[in-house]
Design an enzyme around this catalytic site. Sequence first.
Site, short mmCIF file in Angstrom:
data_model
loop_
_atom_site.label_atom_id
_atom_site.label_comp_id
_atom_site.label_asym_id
_atom_site.label_seq_id
_atom_site.Cartn_x
_atom_site.Cartn_y
_atom_site.Cartn_z
N GLU A 116 0.81 -1.22 0.00
CA GLU A 116 0.00 0.00 0.00
C GLU A 116 0.85 1.28 0.00
O GLU A 116 0.36 2.34 -0.35
CB GLU A 116 -0.95 -0.01 1.21
CG GLU A 116 -2.06 -1.03 1.05
CD GLU A 116 -2.75 -1.40 2.36
OE1 GLU A 116 -2.37 -0.89 3.42
OE2 GLU A 116 -3.69 -2.21 2.30
N ILE B 254 -13.11 -9.71 8.30
CA ILE B 254 -14.49 -10.21 8.22
C ILE B 254 -14.63 -11.09 6.98
O ILE B 254 -14.47 -10.60 5.85
CB ILE B 254 -15.51 -9.04 8.18
CG1 ILE B 254 -15.26 -8.05 9.33
CG2 ILE B 254 -16.94 -9.58 8.20
CD1 ILE B 254 -15.35 -8.64 10.73
N GLU C 280 -8.11 -0.41 10.37
CA GLU C 280 -7.27 0.69 10.89
C GLU C 280 -7.94 2.06 10.90
O GLU C 280 -7.61 2.92 11.74
CB GLU C 280 -5.96 0.84 10.08
CG GLU C 280 -5.00 -0.31 10.18
CD GLU C 280 -5.32 -1.44 9.21
OE1 GLU C 280 -6.00 -1.17 8.19
OE2 GLU C 280 -4.94 -2.59 9.46
N ASP D 3 -12.80 -7.09 -1.46
CA ASP D 3 -13.62 -8.29 -1.24
C ASP D 3 -14.98 -7.87 -0.70
O ASP D 3 -15.21 -6.69 -0.46
CB ASP D 3 -12.91 -9.25 -0.26
CG ASP D 3 -12.63 -8.58 1.08
OD1 ASP D 3 -11.51 -8.07 1.26
OD2 ASP D 3 -13.54 -8.53 1.93
N1 ADE Z 1 -9.62 -5.36 4.62
C1 ADE Z 1 -9.93 -5.82 3.39
N2 ADE Z 1 -10.95 -6.69 3.44
C2 ADE Z 1 -11.30 -6.79 4.75
C3 ADE Z 1 -12.27 -7.54 5.44
N3 ADE Z 1 -13.09 -8.37 4.79
N4 ADE Z 1 -12.35 -7.39 6.79
C4 ADE Z 1 -11.50 -6.55 7.44
N5 ADE Z 1 -10.55 -5.83 6.83
C5 ADE Z 1 -10.45 -5.95 5.49
#
Ligand code: ADE
Length: 232
Positions: A13, A156, A177, A200
Amino acid sequence: MRTIGIIGAMDLEVEKLISSMKEKKEVEYARRKFYVGKLENANVVLARCGVGKVNAALTVQMMVDKFNITDIINTGVAGSLDEKIDIGDMVLATGAVYHDVEAVAFGYERGQVPQMDVFEFPTDKGLVDLAEKSCLKVNPDIKVFKGRIASGDQFIADKETKTTIKKYFSPLCVEMEGCAMAHAAYVNNINCLIIRAISDKADDSAEEDYPSFEKKAAEHSAKMVIEMMKNI
Ligand code: ADE
């Protein structure tokens, strides 16, 4: 003159941003490297903070104490919690909440940090507007959404947890964060921006989708931050 702190949780990142810096100096504190110098026209301090709320907050505080930052920009990825928002889209936080803070036994609303005077930590409207304009310019095919994000020390990746977070907080996306950075910015009275590229859907497909999208997301975010630094 402003000094802009830029933080990402993962190497990917911040790599592109670090390699685009000029007059770069490297300083190490508390097991993290800070890169101080220029990005386009702006004075910046860049760091990879590592994953999670504690890493995020302590890195912001160090940037405030050691480098006098006036603004903090957090770039990263997130899981979508809104059907309209797809993998590849971008979210700019208008505010951030903790989905894993709970002192309900003492009469506090779920997510409320006890004795804190806000429930949702604010971000800076000027930075959000600049980010939106910059993104539309350099990534014209990417959809940009603005709204609440939720943070917690949890990746998650199941429908049930996703549904619970949606029910209590109605955020656009979830990550690990952003709220801690907005919290640290709030108590230090500095401007905050949280940029999230969706990697996602925070459900049973999350573990599979996340690694394949991560790289593209980092590229889009880096392009947008570099464009922002031309005009900040
Ligand atoms: N960062 C990217 N995808 C995430 C997710 N599903 N849960 C927590 N942080 C994430």
